[in-house]
Scaffold this motif. Structure first.
Motif, PDB file in Angstrom:
ATOM      1  N   PRO A 148       0.397  -1.433  -0.110  1.00 18.81           N
ATOM      2  CA  PRO A 148       0.269  -0.293   0.031  1.00 18.81           C
ATOM      3  C   PRO A 148       0.485   1.359   0.257  1.00 18.81           C
ATOM      4  N   GLY A 149       2.000   0.811   0.810  1.00 15.86           N
ATOM      5  CA  GLY A 149       2.745   2.282   0.680  1.00 15.86           C
ATOM      6  C   GLY A 149       3.418   2.355  -0.254  1.00 15.86           C
ATOM      7  N   ARG A 150       3.507   1.863  -1.555  1.00 14.93           N
ATOM      8  CA  ARG A 150       3.820   2.363  -3.431  1.00 14.93           C
ATOM      9  C   ARG A 150       3.030   2.044  -3.948  1.00 14.93           C
ATOM     10  N   LYS A 151       1.599   1.708  -3.419  1.00 17.66           N
ATOM     11  CA  LYS A 151       0.854   1.088  -4.501  1.00 17.66           C
ATOM     12  C   LYS A 151       1.045   0.407  -5.168  1.00 17.66           C
ATOM     13  N   LEU A 152       1.279  -0.548  -4.892  1.00 20.91           N
ATOM     14  CA  LEU A 152       2.262  -1.840  -5.974  1.00 20.91           C
ATOM     15  C   LEU A 152       1.300  -2.753  -5.938  1.00 20.91           C
ATOM     16  N   ILE A 191      -8.384  -6.400  -6.936  1.00 24.22           N
ATOM     17  CA  ILE A 191      -6.967  -5.701  -7.648  1.00 24.22           C
ATOM     18  C   ILE A 191      -7.462  -4.323  -7.906  1.00 24.22           C
ATOM     19  N   ALA A 192      -8.097  -4.194  -9.302  1.00 26.86           N
ATOM     20  CA  ALA A 192      -8.151  -3.250 -10.420  1.00 26.86           C
ATOM     21  C   ALA A 192      -9.406  -1.701  -9.213  1.00 26.86           C
ATOM     22  N   PRO A 217      -4.102   0.565  -7.724  1.00 24.52           N
ATOM     23  CA  PRO A 217      -2.852   0.511  -7.912  1.00 24.52           C
ATOM     24  C   PRO A 217      -2.258   1.540  -9.349  1.00 24.52           C
ATOM     25  N   HIS A 218      -1.189   1.754  -8.794  1.00 23.00           N
ATOM     26  CA  HIS A 218      -0.195   2.879  -9.704  1.00 23.00           C
ATOM     27  C   HIS A 218       0.766   2.085 -10.941  1.00 23.00           C
ATOM     28  N   ALA A 219       0.943   0.862 -10.392  1.00 23.70           N
ATOM     29  CA  ALA A 219       1.650   0.132 -11.197  1.00 23.70           C
ATOM     30  C   ALA A 219       1.439  -1.304 -10.365  1.00 23.70           C
ATOM     31  N   VAL A 220       0.817  -2.963 -11.522  1.00 22.95           N
ATOM     32  CA  VAL A 220       1.200  -3.588 -11.130  1.00 22.95           C
ATOM     33  C   VAL A 220       2.217  -4.614 -11.940  1.00 22.95           C
ATOM     34  N   LEU A 221       2.895  -5.633 -11.297  1.00 23.63           N
ATOM     35  CA  LEU A 221       3.621  -5.985 -11.670  1.00 23.63           C
ATOM     36  C   LEU A 221       3.482  -7.481 -12.182  1.00 23.63           C
ATOM     37  N   MET A 254       5.172  -7.095 -19.393  1.00 23.06           N
ATOM     38  CA  MET A 254       5.799  -5.643 -19.047  1.00 23.06           C
ATOM     39  C   MET A 254       5.013  -5.185 -17.936  1.00 23.06           C
ATOM     40  N   PRO A 255       5.002  -4.173 -17.612  1.00 24.31           N
ATOM     41  CA  PRO A 255       4.208  -4.358 -15.945  1.00 24.31           C
ATOM     42  C   PRO A 255       3.775  -3.487 -16.748  1.00 24.31           C
ATOM     43  N   LEU A 256       2.521  -2.651 -15.799  1.00 24.23           N
ATOM     44  CA  LEU A 256       0.988  -1.965 -16.341  1.00 24.23           C
ATOM     45  C   LEU A 256       1.658  -0.991 -14.846  1.00 24.23           C
ATOM     46  N   LEU A 257       1.668   0.867 -15.909  1.00 22.24           N
ATOM     47  CA  LEU A 257       1.758   1.689 -15.199  1.00 22.24           C
ATOM     48  C   LEU A 257       0.707   2.889 -14.769  1.00 22.24           C
ATOM     49  N   GLY A 258       0.165   3.262 -14.457  1.00 23.46           N
ATOM     50  CA  GLY A 258      -1.019   4.305 -14.583  1.00 23.46           C
ATOM     51  C   GLY A 258      -2.742   3.937 -13.737  1.00 23.46           C
ATOM     52  N   VAL A 259      -3.264   4.535 -13.007  1.00 22.49           N
ATOM     53  CA  VAL A 259      -4.123   4.003 -12.457  1.00 22.49           C
ATOM     54  C   VAL A 259      -5.997   3.368 -13.750  1.00 22.49           C
ATOM     55  N   GLU A 260      -5.494   4.332 -14.446  1.00 22.79           N
ATOM     56  CA  GLU A 260      -6.561   4.338 -15.283  1.00 22.79           C
ATOM     57  C   GLU A 260      -6.573   3.229 -15.792  1.00 22.79           C
ATOM     58  N   TYR A 261      -4.941   3.462 -16.772  1.00 26.69           N
ATOM     59  CA  TYR A 261      -4.466   2.195 -18.049  1.00 26.69           C
ATOM     60  C   TYR A 261      -4.078   0.872 -17.572  1.00 26.69           C
ATOM     61  N   ILE A 262      -4.549   0.467 -16.128  1.00 27.70           N
ATOM     62  CA  ILE A 262      -4.344  -1.015 -15.269  1.00 27.70           C
ATOM     63  C   ILE A 262      -6.003  -0.868 -15.147  1.00 27.70           C
ATOM     64  N   ARG A 263      -6.746   0.126 -14.730  1.00 25.78           N
ATOM     65  CA  ARG A 263      -8.163  -0.801 -14.658  1.00 25.78           C
ATOM     66  C   ARG A 263      -8.953  -0.843 -15.525  1.00 25.78           C
ATOM     67  N   GLU A 264      -8.475  -0.259 -16.913  1.00 24.70           N
ATOM     68  CA  GLU A 264      -9.342  -0.444 -17.997  1.00 24.70           C
ATOM     69  C   GLU A 264      -8.795  -1.835 -18.677  1.00 24.70           C
TER      70      GLU A 264
END
Ligand SMILES: [Zn+2]
Length: 430
Positions: A197-201, A235-236, A240-244, A249-259
């Protein structure tokens, strides 16, 4: 694709048999920063997560046995901190077997945490080691020159056993960093996703693989697409700001990840509802599988490409879960041997040649049917040179259109087996 991926997309590749296939956008050999003091490190096949803390590293997954050296050097390219804790996202061969080189560094061995079903998985791996070696060899195209059979662990000392397990969730603190582990059925029954949670990861292992989810593999144990959809939505919801990712590739960005996560969940829900609806409508297994059509709103998305698994295999997996194994054909309930069946069919047709002629006629218009006929020809007359040549040709054509690794491996294994038989018969491929 997000910005981070655009530089490393390999697009379409060709394998040794000339077929085109889409590959994972695997950024091998890179340590990609995803948050403060956190990286996705990418080995030959699978990725690992590195979370650096004031007390040492929390490593999420450790790759294949042969990935260990590469992962260690990537980790050491970003931090010299000692390895404190290893978390398995699941116990697959490409995620939990590369710890050796890390241990060889010396120092205090890390704590290893996993869901309790990882222990059950390792016991199962040991019990079915020969089957798993054979299945994974087929998945990679079968043994042949320069292609040894796949290694599979069987001895107790070939596993890095977890020393800490949990049931539903577990919260740990390392170097003042809170790390939450949650059980998440999906590809497997032993999966964990890790939330920092501290890194939104979020480190999600194979719950995200930058391709159609591995929820139907034809040679493996039960998968759980419905739970997968629920868990990926959960999870969405954490934004998260990043999904490993387990792969790609990792996913970066809240909206990008949610979609992406919610669209993938919707596809799994669609496949599950289609299959249960078809079972309730009284369709037999063949009608359910051949009647499935992937909606373009899902199938055309680059991050849902069937590069490993296929939606039809997920349909099969849901049928197995809710409808048992009987395919709906009374003669298949307690069948004759395949050899008997094939010999009889081929004899009735006047020999394998009739099957071969028709298979070649159909090759341009109906490859699934052409492959069926070529296979019956080989099964009915195992020494027929023309039957083996026909099988090689029609399955090679099938391979050219197939993108899914799991299907490609099985086709390549069949082609290699016929090539081997032709060599034994002293015949050229034709
Ligand atoms: Zn994996």
């Amino acid at each position: 694709m997000n910005d981070a991926t655009s530089a490393v997309v390999p697009a379409t590749m060709r394998d040794s048999m000339g077929g085109a296939f889409a590959a994972w956008t695997a950024p091998r050999g890179r340590a990609i920063p995803v948050a403060a003091r956190a990286w996705q490190v990418c080995a030959h096949v699978a990725n690992a997560g590195v979370i650096d803390t004031d007390e040492g590293i929390v490593l999420v997954d450790c790759g294949l046995p042969k990935d260990g050296e590469e992962l260690l050097s990537l980790v050491r390219s970003v931090t010299s901190a000692p390895l404190h804790t290893l978390i398995y996202t699941h116990g697959h061969i490409d995620h939990a077997f590369g710890l050796g080189p890390f241990l060889a560094e010396g120092g205090r061995p890390p704590r290893i945490i996993a869901h309790r079903n990882v222990v059950e998985r390792f016991r199962r791996y040991s019990r079915t080691a020969a089957y798993n070696a054979a299945a994974n060899t087929r998945q990679s195209g079968g043994p042949g020159p320069g292609r040894p059979a796949t290694w599979w662990p069987s001895r107790v000392d070939e596993f890095f056993w977890p020393d800490t397990t949990y049931e539903d969730s577990l919260t740990i603190s390392v170097g003042g960093e809170q790390i939450i582990l949650r059980h998440a059925m999906g590809e497997t029954d032993d999966a964990t996703w890790v939330w920092v949670p501290g890194r939104k990861l979020a480190c999600v292992g194979d719950l995200w693989i930058d391709g159609f989810p591995n929820a139907g593999n034809p040679q493996k144990v039960q998968r759980y697409p419905e739970e997968w959809a629920r868990n990926i939505r959960a999870i969405a919801a954490h934004e998260p700001h990043a999904v490993l990712a387990g792969h790609g590739m990792p996913l970066l960005g809240v909206e990008y990840i949610r979609e992406r996560l919610t669209t993938m969940a919707a596809y799994l829900e669609y496949i599950t509802e289609y299959t249960i609806g078809a079972l309730n409508a009284g369709l037999d297994h063949n009608a359910i599988v051949t009647g499935f059509r992937a909606p373009s709103r899902f199938a055309n998305l680059p991050y849902l490409r069937p590069i490993h698994d296929r939606p039809e295999f997920v349909v099969r997996n849901v049928i197995r879960r809710y409808g048992g194994w009987w395919n709906g054909r009374p003669a298949d309930l307690l069948p004759p041997t395949t050899a008997e069946h094939a010999r009889e069919l081929v004899a009735l047709a006047g020999g394998a040649g009739a099957f071969v002629v028709r298979a070649r006629e159909l090759a341009g218009s109906n490859l699934p049917l052409a492959c069926q006929l070529a296979e019956w020809a080989v099964l009915g007359e195992p020494d027929s040179v023309e039957a083996h040549r026909c099988l090689i040709d029609v399955f090679t054509a099938r391979l050219a259109d197939e993108t899914a690794y799991q299907a490609r491996g099985i086709y390549r294994t069949a082609i290699n087996a016929s090539r081997g038989r032709l060599a034994e018969l002293g015949a050229a491929e034709g």
